[in-house]
Design a protein around this motif. Structure first.
Motif, PDB file in Angstrom:
ATOM      1  N   PHE A   1       0.842  -1.194   0.000  1.00 35.00           N
ATOM      2  CA  PHE A   1       0.000   0.000   0.000  1.00 35.00           C
ATOM      3  C   PHE A   1       0.877   1.244   0.000  1.00 35.00           C
ATOM      4  CE2 PHE A   1      -2.414   3.124   2.675  1.00 35.00           C
ATOM      5  CZ  PHE A   1      -3.329   3.468   1.706  1.00 35.00           C
ATOM      6  N   VAL A   2       1.696   1.414   1.050  1.00 36.70           N
ATOM      7  CA  VAL A   2       2.494   2.633   1.173  1.00 36.70           C
ATOM      8  C   VAL A   2       3.528   2.744   0.045  1.00 36.70           C
ATOM      9  CG1 VAL A   2       4.089   3.904   2.635  1.00 36.70           C
ATOM     10  CG2 VAL A   2       2.174   2.681   3.654  1.00 36.70           C
TER      11      VAL A   2
ATOM     12  N   VAL B   1       1.908   3.214  -3.514  1.00 40.34           N
ATOM     13  CA  VAL B   1       1.305   4.545  -3.688  1.00 40.34           C
ATOM     14  C   VAL B   1       2.395   5.602  -3.769  1.00 40.34           C
ATOM     15  CG1 VAL B   1      -0.133   6.320  -2.599  1.00 40.34           C
ATOM     16  CG2 VAL B   1      -0.920   3.957  -2.660  1.00 40.34           C
TER      17      VAL B   1
ATOM     18  N   LEU C   1       3.907   5.452  -7.186  1.00 38.99           N
ATOM     19  CA  LEU C   1       3.055   6.060  -8.210  1.00 38.99           C
ATOM     20  C   LEU C   1       3.185   7.579  -8.171  1.00 38.99           C
ATOM     21  CD1 LEU C   1       0.716   5.847 -10.313  1.00 38.99           C
ATOM     22  CD2 LEU C   1      -0.840   6.104  -8.381  1.00 38.99           C
TER      23      LEU C   1
ATOM     24  N   GLY D   1     -13.582  10.514  -6.001  1.00 40.11           N
ATOM     25  CA  GLY D   1     -12.707   9.455  -6.497  1.00 40.11           C
ATOM     26  C   GLY D   1     -13.437   8.285  -7.117  1.00 40.11           C
TER      27      GLY D   1
ATOM     28  N   PHE E   1     -15.124   5.740  -9.655  1.00 41.47           N
ATOM     29  CA  PHE E   1     -14.733   5.352 -11.004  1.00 41.47           C
ATOM     30  C   PHE E   1     -15.833   4.626 -11.783  1.00 41.47           C
ATOM     31  CE2 PHE E   1     -12.914   1.924 -13.682  1.00 41.47           C
ATOM     32  CZ  PHE E   1     -12.479   2.727 -14.723  1.00 41.47           C
TER      33      PHE E   1
ATOM     34  N   ALA F   1     -11.200  10.156 -11.627  1.00 37.76           N
ATOM     35  CA  ALA F   1     -10.763   8.763 -11.506  1.00 37.76           C
ATOM     36  C   ALA F   1     -10.611   8.119 -12.883  1.00 37.76           C
ATOM     37  CB  ALA F   1     -11.757   7.971 -10.659  1.00 37.76           C
TER      38      ALA F   1
ATOM     39  N   ILE G   1      -7.336   9.167 -14.468  1.00 31.75           N
ATOM     40  CA  ILE G   1      -6.188   8.416 -13.958  1.00 31.75           C
ATOM     41  C   ILE G   1      -6.086   7.065 -14.661  1.00 31.75           C
ATOM     42  CG2 ILE G   1      -5.184   7.345 -11.897  1.00 31.75           C
ATOM     43  CD1 ILE G   1      -6.660   9.489 -10.238  1.00 31.75           C
ATOM     44  N   VAL G   2      -7.226   6.364 -14.731  1.00 36.20           N
ATOM     45  CA  VAL G   2      -7.228   5.041 -15.362  1.00 36.20           C
ATOM     46  C   VAL G   2      -6.854   5.147 -16.831  1.00 36.20           C
ATOM     47  CG1 VAL G   2      -8.695   3.102 -16.023  1.00 36.20           C
ATOM     48  CG2 VAL G   2      -8.877   4.063 -13.727  1.00 36.20           C
TER      49      VAL G   2
ATOM     50  N   ALA H   1      -3.443  11.381  -9.823  1.00 37.73           N
ATOM     51  CA  ALA H   1      -3.667  10.636  -8.579  1.00 37.73           C
ATOM     52  C   ALA H   1      -3.232  11.466  -7.378  1.00 37.73           C
ATOM     53  CB  ALA H   1      -2.905   9.310  -8.605  1.00 37.73           C
TER      54      ALA H   1
ATOM     55  N   LEU I   1      -5.849  14.103  -6.610  1.00 43.31           N
ATOM     56  CA  LEU I   1      -7.011  13.471  -5.974  1.00 43.31           C
ATOM     57  C   LEU I   1      -6.705  13.110  -4.520  1.00 43.31           C
ATOM     58  CD1 LEU I   1      -9.833  12.222  -6.125  1.00 43.31           C
ATOM     59  CD2 LEU I   1      -8.836  10.188  -7.143  1.00 43.31           C
ATOM     60  N   LEU I   2      -5.501  12.580  -4.304  1.00 43.95           N
ATOM     61  CA  LEU I   2      -5.098  12.170  -2.958  1.00 43.95           C
ATOM     62  C   LEU I   2      -5.045  13.359  -2.008  1.00 43.95           C
ATOM     63  CD1 LEU I   2      -3.323   9.449  -1.742  1.00 43.95           C
ATOM     64  CD2 LEU I   2      -1.718  11.308  -1.561  1.00 43.95           C
TER      65      LEU I   2
ATOM     66  N   THR J   1      -8.565  14.596  -1.221  1.00 46.33           N
ATOM     67  CA  THR J   1      -9.233  13.636  -0.347  1.00 46.33           C
ATOM     68  C   THR J   1      -8.745  13.750   1.090  1.00 46.33           C
ATOM     69  OG1 THR J   1      -9.381  12.109  -2.196  1.00 46.33           O
ATOM     70  CG2 THR J   1      -9.731  11.186  -0.022  1.00 46.33           C
TER      71      THR J   1
ATOM     72  N   TYR K   1     -10.681  14.961   4.541  1.00 40.89           N
ATOM     73  CA  TYR K   1     -10.798  14.080   5.708  1.00 40.89           C
ATOM     74  C   TYR K   1     -10.230  14.743   6.954  1.00 40.89           C
ATOM     75  CZ  TYR K   1     -12.967   9.872   4.153  1.00 40.89           C
ATOM     76  OH  TYR K   1     -13.896   8.977   3.725  1.00 40.89           O
TER      77      TYR K   1
ATOM     78  N   PRO L   1      -9.217   6.925  -2.293  1.00 40.49           N
ATOM     79  CA  PRO L   1      -9.970   6.419  -3.438  1.00 40.49           C
ATOM     80  C   PRO L   1      -9.339   5.120  -3.928  1.00 40.49           C
ATOM     81  CG  PRO L   1      -9.516   8.741  -3.709  1.00 40.49           C
ATOM     82  CD  PRO L   1      -8.761   8.298  -2.499  1.00 40.49           C
TER      83      PRO L   1
ATOM     84  N   ALA M   1      -1.678   2.094  -8.323  1.00 42.11           N
ATOM     85  CA  ALA M   1      -0.384   1.936  -7.670  1.00 42.11           C
ATOM     86  C   ALA M   1       0.010   0.460  -7.575  1.00 42.11           C
ATOM     87  CB  ALA M   1      -0.423   2.569  -6.277  1.00 42.11           C
TER      88      ALA M   1
END
Lengths: 278, 266
Positions: free
Chosen positions: A28-29, A32, A35, A218, A220, A235, A238-239, A255, A258-259, A262, A266, B116, B123
């Motif tokens: 995950f970390v 991301v 990317l 976000g 899709f 979204a 990005i794809v 991305a 968007l991140l 987001t 939050y 998202p 990723a």
């Protein structure tokens, strides 16, 4: 006293969290971060991807679509969810249980199945067009899919439960005596609604609205099936960049934007509502 | 007055009306798909001119649908087991652990839920390209585990927080070994949390589309990927049949979850 002496407690320290921690770090970390770093290193080092994204009308249009649809969806779901959550909070519990069952069923029904339903309902020869023509609102079928109208309807359908449930939680906790007091002091129903109930429900509305807005930004699947390529949202951009154009730099930059949006929203939500809860 | 249903007067009918309309808005499209799946119109005319089971026939005659469903089930079961196991360990650390940064760790564990999913998908796709994990069962499982784990952790730590650890201590005082106490006292006490986490994790994996689109290969795809690729070609009623079966499964799992909650409250 005993609880920190026994071996049972000693075993459940940080070590127990390791599998989850390592899994999230590795898959995950690091991905991301990888990317996001490509947005400033590909094709060459620099901020040119961000300049392209924020500088051209085509891409700005996509940002505009994304914020427009998310804003509309948030507004519409809030307008529907407030009376519904209010009704649910005071209805006989048997009736409310039925409505809750429907909300949960819809929430847990496969996303593609729900989107498919709306693709069929909203098509040119679909039921919605036929009903609108039968009652004489329109003469000819109107285009309801492959545009932002379709996306908005489909998204409202999907996001409604996420607005109703938190709002219900807040309204349910309101002490009925407060509204009784308002009535005793001579407030009409309209006044009590405007000056007592709505202000008390505002934390719920705001927190639900933020959640729906962030989730919509976000999203899709629904935008891409009901909106078509001419009305892209973030979204989908990005794809498309990654999958069709193999442009990892641009995909990473989109991305990243968007991140950031987001996480910022939050953080705002946490500050607004966690602080109050304490 | 506004919080008392019986004293609302005319407003009561307005509120009930809005509530009923909203419930219909949520329910009708689902019933609509079920009806379409039994309708004999290829062009999805509604109400259908006649009824048929032909779309279910087509669905079961095509080995790709069955294969996709089997792959989905396999992945979802593995994800369910891993998500509950890893989630239980993480929850024990979060609820009972005594170490610095516990709250930060809790927040970190929940981030995949906040982000998202399209970002996670892209990723992971990039990372898996290097590792050669795209189009493999392992790739699917890892991807789904990342998004299922936060739900598992929330559910299980919720159950653990309501369980008094001194009961476990009591078992140890009565002669149970720490592991025995954990397995025979604590686990049964939080079993409703474990079951809910299992159902959530299964459903998340089973229904997940975005990650799956990226992980899929022509030879390995899940049911949602098959629905997705078919949907992009045309709106065939076969999808209505597949969707109906998915709705049926959801209803069964929801009833199971409700029964678990009921069992817990007894």
């Amino acid at each position: 006293m005993l609880s920190f002496l026994t071996p049972a407690r000693r075993g459940s320290g940080l070590g127990m969290a390791m599998p989850a921690l390592l899994l999230l770090l590795a898959f995950f970390v690091i991905p991301v971060a990888g990317l996001l770093s490509r947005s400033v290193t590909e094709p060459v080092t620099g901020l040119q991807n961000y300049e392209t994204l924020l500088g051209s009308a085509t891409y700005l249009r996509i940002f505009f679509n994304t914020f427009l649809v998310s804003g509309l969806v948030t507004l519409i779901t809030a307008l529907i969810a407030f009376p519904v959550a209010w009704a649910l909070a005071i209805m006989p519990s048997r009736v409310a249980a039925v409505v809750f069952a429907i909300i949960l069923l819809s929430m847990w029904t496969n996303l593609l199945a729900r989107t498919y339903a709306w693709m069929v309902l909203l098509q040119q020869t679909g039921l919605v067009n036929r009903i609108l023509m039968a009652i004489g609102i329109i003469d000819q079928p109107i285009q309801l899919t492959n545009n932002l109208i379709g996306v908005t309807i489909g998204m409202v359908y999907i996001m409604l439960p996420f607005m109703i449930l938190p709002l219900y939680g807040v309204i349910k906790k309101i002490d009925p005596a407060i509204l009784q007091a308002a009535a005793l002091c001579g407030a009409t129903k309209g006044q009590a609604l405007r000056r007592v109930l709505l202000p008390l429900a505002t934390p719920g509305i705001a927190s639900g609205a933020l959640m729906v807005f962030v989730m919509s930004l976000g999203y899709f699947v629904t935008p891409s099936l009901l909106g078509g390529t001419a009305n892209m949202m973030l979204a989908e951009l990005i794809v498309q960049q990654v999958q069709s154009l193999l442009n990892w730099g641009m995909g990473g930059a989109a991305a990243f934007i968007l991140l950031v949006v987001t996480l910022a929203l939050y953080a705002l939500q946490l500050r607004l509502f966690e602080g109050k809860a304490r | 007055m506004l919080m008392n249903f019986d004293k609302l007067g005319a407003w009561r009918w307005i509120l009930s009306g809005i509530c009923a309309l909203m419930a219909l808005f949520l329910l009708l499209p689902i019933l609509f798909i079920v009806a379409l799946s039994f309708g004999n119109s290829r062009w999805l005319i509604f109400p259908p001119p006649g009824w048929t089971l032909k779309w279910y026939g087509e669905l079961f005659a095509d080995p790709r649908w069955l294969q996709a469903a089997f792959t989905s089930a396999k992945i979802a079961v593995i994800v369910m087991v891993l998500s509950v196991a890893i989630g239980l360990m993480a929850s024990l650390a979060l609820v009972r652990g005594r170490f610095r940064g516990r709250e930060v760790l809790r927040g970190f564990f929940l981030t995949p839920m906040v982000l998202p999913v399209v970002i996670i998908a892209v990723a992971l796709y990039a990372a898996f390209l290097r590792l050669g994990l795209n189009g493999t069962l392992v790739g699917f499982v890892i991807a789904h585990l990342i998004v299922a784990l936060p739900f598992s952790i929330i559910t299980i730590s919720g159950a653990l927080e309501t369980f008094d650890p001194s009961i476990e201590d009591a078992a140890i005082l009565c002669g149970a070994s720490p592991w025995e106490a954990r397995f025979r006292v604590t686990l049964p006490a939080i079993s409703h949390g474990l079951f809910s986490a299992a159902i959530f994790s299964f459903l998340i994996s089973w229904d997940e589309v975005v990650l799956a689109i990226f992980m899929a290969s022509p030879t390995l795809q899940t049911l949602p990927v098959k629905v997705w690729t078919t949907l992009r070609q045309d709106l065939t009623p076969v999808i209505a049949a597949a969707s109906t079966l998915l709705v049926l499964l959801t209803v069964v799992l929801m009833i199971a979850a409700a029964l678990i909650r009921k069992g817990k409250s007894r």
